[in-house]
Scaffold this motif. Sequence first.
Motif, PDB file in Angstrom:
ATOM      1  N   TYR A  96       0.824  -1.183   0.044  1.00  0.00           N
ATOM      2  CA  TYR A  96      -0.019  -0.145   0.166  1.00  0.00           C
ATOM      3  C   TYR A  96       0.919   1.222  -0.156  1.00  0.00           C
ATOM      4  O   TYR A  96       1.912   1.096   0.701  1.00  0.00           O
ATOM      5  CB  TYR A  96      -0.750   0.095   1.103  1.00  0.00           C
ATOM      6  N   MET A  97       0.428   2.054  -0.807  1.00  0.00           N
ATOM      7  CA  MET A  97       0.874   3.539  -0.705  1.00  0.00           C
ATOM      8  C   MET A  97      -0.157   4.616  -0.584  1.00  0.00           C
ATOM      9  O   MET A  97      -0.894   4.467  -1.234  1.00  0.00           O
ATOM     10  CB  MET A  97       1.835   3.863  -2.016  1.00  0.00           C
ATOM     11  N   GLY A  98       0.278   5.604   0.339  1.00  0.00           N
ATOM     12  CA  GLY A  98      -0.883   6.530   0.308  1.00  0.00           C
ATOM     13  C   GLY A  98      -0.330   7.831   0.836  1.00  0.00           C
ATOM     14  O   GLY A  98       0.751   8.324   1.038  1.00  0.00           O
ATOM     15  N   TRP A  99      -1.420   8.731   0.650  1.00  0.00           N
ATOM     16  CA  TRP A  99      -0.871  10.329   1.081  1.00  0.00           C
ATOM     17  C   TRP A  99      -1.875  10.773   1.963  1.00  0.00           C
ATOM     18  O   TRP A  99      -3.271  10.292   2.058  1.00  0.00           O
ATOM     19  CB  TRP A  99      -1.151  11.287  -0.321  1.00  0.00           C
ATOM     20  N   TYR A 100      -1.540  11.349   2.986  1.00  0.00           N
ATOM     21  CA  TYR A 100      -2.126  11.931   4.092  1.00  0.00           C
ATOM     22  C   TYR A 100      -1.908  13.223   4.207  1.00  0.00           C
ATOM     23  O   TYR A 100      -1.108  14.061   3.804  1.00  0.00           O
ATOM     24  CB  TYR A 100      -1.817  11.099   5.419  1.00  0.00           C
TER      25      TYR A 100
ATOM     26  N   VAL B 288       0.620  19.971   5.484  1.00  0.00           N
ATOM     27  CA  VAL B 288       1.800  19.231   5.342  1.00  0.00           C
ATOM     28  C   VAL B 288       1.074  17.950   4.853  1.00  0.00           C
ATOM     29  O   VAL B 288       0.196  17.457   5.345  1.00  0.00           O
ATOM     30  CB  VAL B 288       2.478  19.207   6.492  1.00  0.00           C
ATOM     31  N   TYR B 289       1.643  17.468   3.613  1.00  0.00           N
ATOM     32  CA  TYR B 289       1.409  16.200   2.954  1.00  0.00           C
ATOM     33  C   TYR B 289       2.378  15.082   3.288  1.00  0.00           C
ATOM     34  O   TYR B 289       3.627  15.530   3.172  1.00  0.00           O
ATOM     35  CB  TYR B 289       1.242  16.482   1.424  1.00  0.00           C
ATOM     36  N   TYR B 290       2.006  14.112   3.718  1.00  0.00           N
ATOM     37  CA  TYR B 290       2.791  12.809   4.227  1.00  0.00           C
ATOM     38  C   TYR B 290       2.636  11.583   3.382  1.00  0.00           C
ATOM     39  O   TYR B 290       1.247  11.280   3.081  1.00  0.00           O
ATOM     40  CB  TYR B 290       2.524  12.408   5.472  1.00  0.00           C
ATOM     41  N   CYS B 291       3.605  10.931   2.948  1.00  0.00           N
ATOM     42  CA  CYS B 291       3.382   9.726   2.342  1.00  0.00           C
ATOM     43  C   CYS B 291       3.752   8.618   3.172  1.00  0.00           C
ATOM     44  O   CYS B 291       4.432   8.607   4.295  1.00  0.00           O
ATOM     45  CB  CYS B 291       4.684   9.674   1.158  1.00  0.00           C
TER      46      CYS B 291
ATOM     47  N   ARG C  21       1.123   5.474  -9.225  1.00  0.00           N
ATOM     48  CA  ARG C  21       2.455   4.898  -8.872  1.00  0.00           C
ATOM     49  C   ARG C  21       3.010   4.269 -10.104  1.00  0.00           C
ATOM     50  O   ARG C  21       2.446   3.803 -11.117  1.00  0.00           O
ATOM     51  CB  ARG C  21       2.073   3.847  -7.745  1.00  0.00           C
ATOM     52  N   ASP C  22       4.416   4.222  -9.855  1.00  0.00           N
ATOM     53  CA  ASP C  22       5.316   3.686 -10.636  1.00  0.00           C
ATOM     54  C   ASP C  22       5.977   2.388  -9.811  1.00  0.00           C
ATOM     55  O   ASP C  22       6.797   2.604  -8.999  1.00  0.00           O
ATOM     56  CB  ASP C  22       6.364   4.663 -11.015  1.00  0.00           C
ATOM     57  N   LYS C  23       5.438   1.298 -10.274  1.00  0.00           N
ATOM     58  CA  LYS C  23       5.860   0.091  -9.200  1.00  0.00           C
ATOM     59  C   LYS C  23       7.326  -0.075  -9.348  1.00  0.00           C
ATOM     60  O   LYS C  23       8.082  -0.285  -8.388  1.00  0.00           O
ATOM     61  CB  LYS C  23       4.955  -1.095  -9.913  1.00  0.00           C
ATOM     62  N   GLY C  24       7.801  -0.038 -10.706  1.00  0.00           N
ATOM     63  CA  GLY C  24       9.276  -0.266 -10.665  1.00  0.00           C
ATOM     64  C   GLY C  24      10.256   0.750 -10.202  1.00  0.00           C
ATOM     65  O   GLY C  24      11.295   0.410  -9.798  1.00  0.00           O
ATOM     66  N   GLN C  25       9.611   1.960  -9.901  1.00  0.00           N
ATOM     67  CA  GLN C  25      10.592   2.966  -9.023  1.00  0.00           C
ATOM     68  C   GLN C  25      10.091   3.078  -7.562  1.00  0.00           C
ATOM     69  O   GLN C  25      10.602   3.925  -6.999  1.00  0.00           O
ATOM     70  CB  GLN C  25      10.361   4.264  -9.874  1.00  0.00           C
ATOM     71  N   ASN C  26       9.195   2.240  -7.181  1.00  0.00           N
ATOM     72  CA  ASN C  26       8.635   2.294  -5.811  1.00  0.00           C
ATOM     73  C   ASN C  26       8.281   3.665  -5.434  1.00  0.00           C
ATOM     74  O   ASN C  26       8.617   4.368  -4.412  1.00  0.00           O
ATOM     75  CB  ASN C  26       9.650   2.029  -4.920  1.00  0.00           C
ATOM     76  N   THR C  27       7.639   4.249  -6.606  1.00  0.00           N
ATOM     77  CA  THR C  27       7.193   5.827  -6.465  1.00  0.00           C
ATOM     78  C   THR C  27       5.678   5.730  -6.487  1.00  0.00           C
ATOM     79  O   THR C  27       4.928   5.376  -7.192  1.00  0.00           O
ATOM     80  CB  THR C  27       7.798   6.589  -7.426  1.00  0.00           C
ATOM     81  N   VAL C  28       5.158   6.723  -5.603  1.00  0.00           N
ATOM     82  CA  VAL C  28       3.713   7.056  -5.689  1.00  0.00           C
ATOM     83  C   VAL C  28       3.411   8.670  -6.103  1.00  0.00           C
ATOM     84  O   VAL C  28       4.673   9.499  -5.241  1.00  0.00           O
ATOM     85  CB  VAL C  28       3.117   6.749  -4.339  1.00  0.00           C
ATOM     86  N   TYR C  29       2.580   9.061  -6.746  1.00  0.00           N
ATOM     87  CA  TYR C  29       2.418  10.404  -6.927  1.00  0.00           C
ATOM     88  C   TYR C  29       0.911  10.729  -6.516  1.00  0.00           C
ATOM     89  O   TYR C  29       0.206  10.037  -6.666  1.00  0.00           O
ATOM     90  CB  TYR C  29       2.175  10.463  -8.621  1.00  0.00           C
ATOM     91  N   LEU C  30       0.868  12.149  -6.305  1.00  0.00           N
ATOM     92  CA  LEU C  30      -0.405  12.703  -6.164  1.00  0.00           C
ATOM     93  C   LEU C  30      -0.695  13.986  -6.960  1.00  0.00           C
ATOM     94  O   LEU C  30       0.012  14.957  -6.572  1.00  0.00           O
ATOM     95  CB  LEU C  30      -0.696  13.085  -4.449  1.00  0.00           C
ATOM     96  N   GLN C  31      -1.501  13.752  -7.935  1.00  0.00           N
ATOM     97  CA  GLN C  31      -1.792  14.941  -8.935  1.00  0.00           C
ATOM     98  C   GLN C  31      -2.865  15.695  -8.152  1.00  0.00           C
ATOM     99  O   GLN C  31      -3.900  15.146  -8.108  1.00  0.00           O
ATOM    100  CB  GLN C  31      -2.020  14.479 -10.268  1.00  0.00           C
ATOM    101  N   MET C  32      -2.511  17.131  -8.023  1.00  0.00           N
ATOM    102  CA  MET C  32      -3.538  17.922  -7.199  1.00  0.00           C
ATOM    103  C   MET C  32      -4.036  19.073  -8.299  1.00  0.00           C
ATOM    104  O   MET C  32      -3.063  19.763  -8.653  1.00  0.00           O
ATOM    105  CB  MET C  32      -2.906  18.347  -6.114  1.00  0.00           C
ATOM    106  N   ASN C  33      -5.205  18.993  -8.714  1.00  0.00           N
ATOM    107  CA  ASN C  33      -5.540  20.172  -9.608  1.00  0.00           C
ATOM    108  C   ASN C  33      -6.825  20.927  -8.543  1.00  0.00           C
ATOM    109  O   ASN C  33      -7.231  20.420  -7.669  1.00  0.00           O
ATOM    110  CB  ASN C  33      -6.099  19.506 -10.830  1.00  0.00           C
ATOM    111  N   SER C  34      -7.153  22.146  -9.271  1.00  0.00           N
ATOM    112  CA  SER C  34      -8.364  22.716  -8.794  1.00  0.00           C
ATOM    113  C   SER C  34      -8.107  23.013  -7.380  1.00  0.00           C
ATOM    114  O   SER C  34      -8.914  22.961  -6.622  1.00  0.00           O
ATOM    115  CB  SER C  34      -9.590  22.265  -9.060  1.00  0.00           C
ATOM    116  N   LEU C  35      -6.786  23.360  -6.867  1.00  0.00           N
ATOM    117  CA  LEU C  35      -6.458  23.454  -5.551  1.00  0.00           C
ATOM    118  C   LEU C  35      -7.369  24.520  -4.806  1.00  0.00           C
ATOM    119  O   LEU C  35      -7.465  25.593  -5.514  1.00  0.00           O
ATOM    120  CB  LEU C  35      -4.936  23.683  -5.194  1.00  0.00           C
ATOM    121  N   LYS C  36      -7.473  24.497  -3.722  1.00  0.00           N
ATOM    122  CA  LYS C  36      -8.405  25.210  -2.832  1.00  0.00           C
ATOM    123  C   LYS C  36      -7.652  25.728  -1.591  1.00  0.00           C
ATOM    124  O   LYS C  36      -6.774  25.056  -1.076  1.00  0.00           O
ATOM    125  CB  LYS C  36      -9.692  24.767  -2.281  1.00  0.00           C
ATOM    126  N   PRO C  37      -7.666  27.068  -0.847  1.00  0.00           N
ATOM    127  CA  PRO C  37      -6.976  27.323   0.268  1.00  0.00           C
ATOM    128  C   PRO C  37      -7.145  26.316   1.434  1.00  0.00           C
ATOM    129  O   PRO C  37      -6.312  25.911   2.212  1.00  0.00           O
ATOM    130  CB  PRO C  37      -7.794  28.531   0.794  1.00  0.00           C
TER     131      PRO C  37
END
Length: 114
Positions: A32-36, A91-94, A70-86
């Motif tokens: 599992y990979m997540g963003w908090y 602070v975002y944690y992986c 995510r990119d499994k081969g690179q053990n990397t997770v991404y969070l694309q954030m659009n239409s951001l609001k105040p």
Amino acid sequence: VQLVESGGGLVQPGGSLRLSCRAAGIIYRIDYMGWYLQAPGKQRELVAGIFSDGTTTVVDSVKGRFTISRDKGQNTVYLQMNSLKPEDTAVYYCDVRNRVGNYWGQGTQVTVSS
């Protein structure tokens, strides 16, 4: 194991950011990979997660605006954030989990302000 986060910053309302988190030195399969996020004075809470089979979960407050991938081969997770609001300011944690345990990144600040 070291989680390397990047991509945070200051953005105007309506703008976009892409967070990334790479798990370096991890041996066993990632389950599992997540963003908090953690806003000032509040508890850490889930934003989005992705499981080893590709299943994703996204909280209602960001559905349609944020996408986890995510990119499994690179053990990397991404969070694309659009239409951001105040109110997305935090602070975002992986978070990465495998059979050994649960690992947290150092956090990256996202500030949405004009």
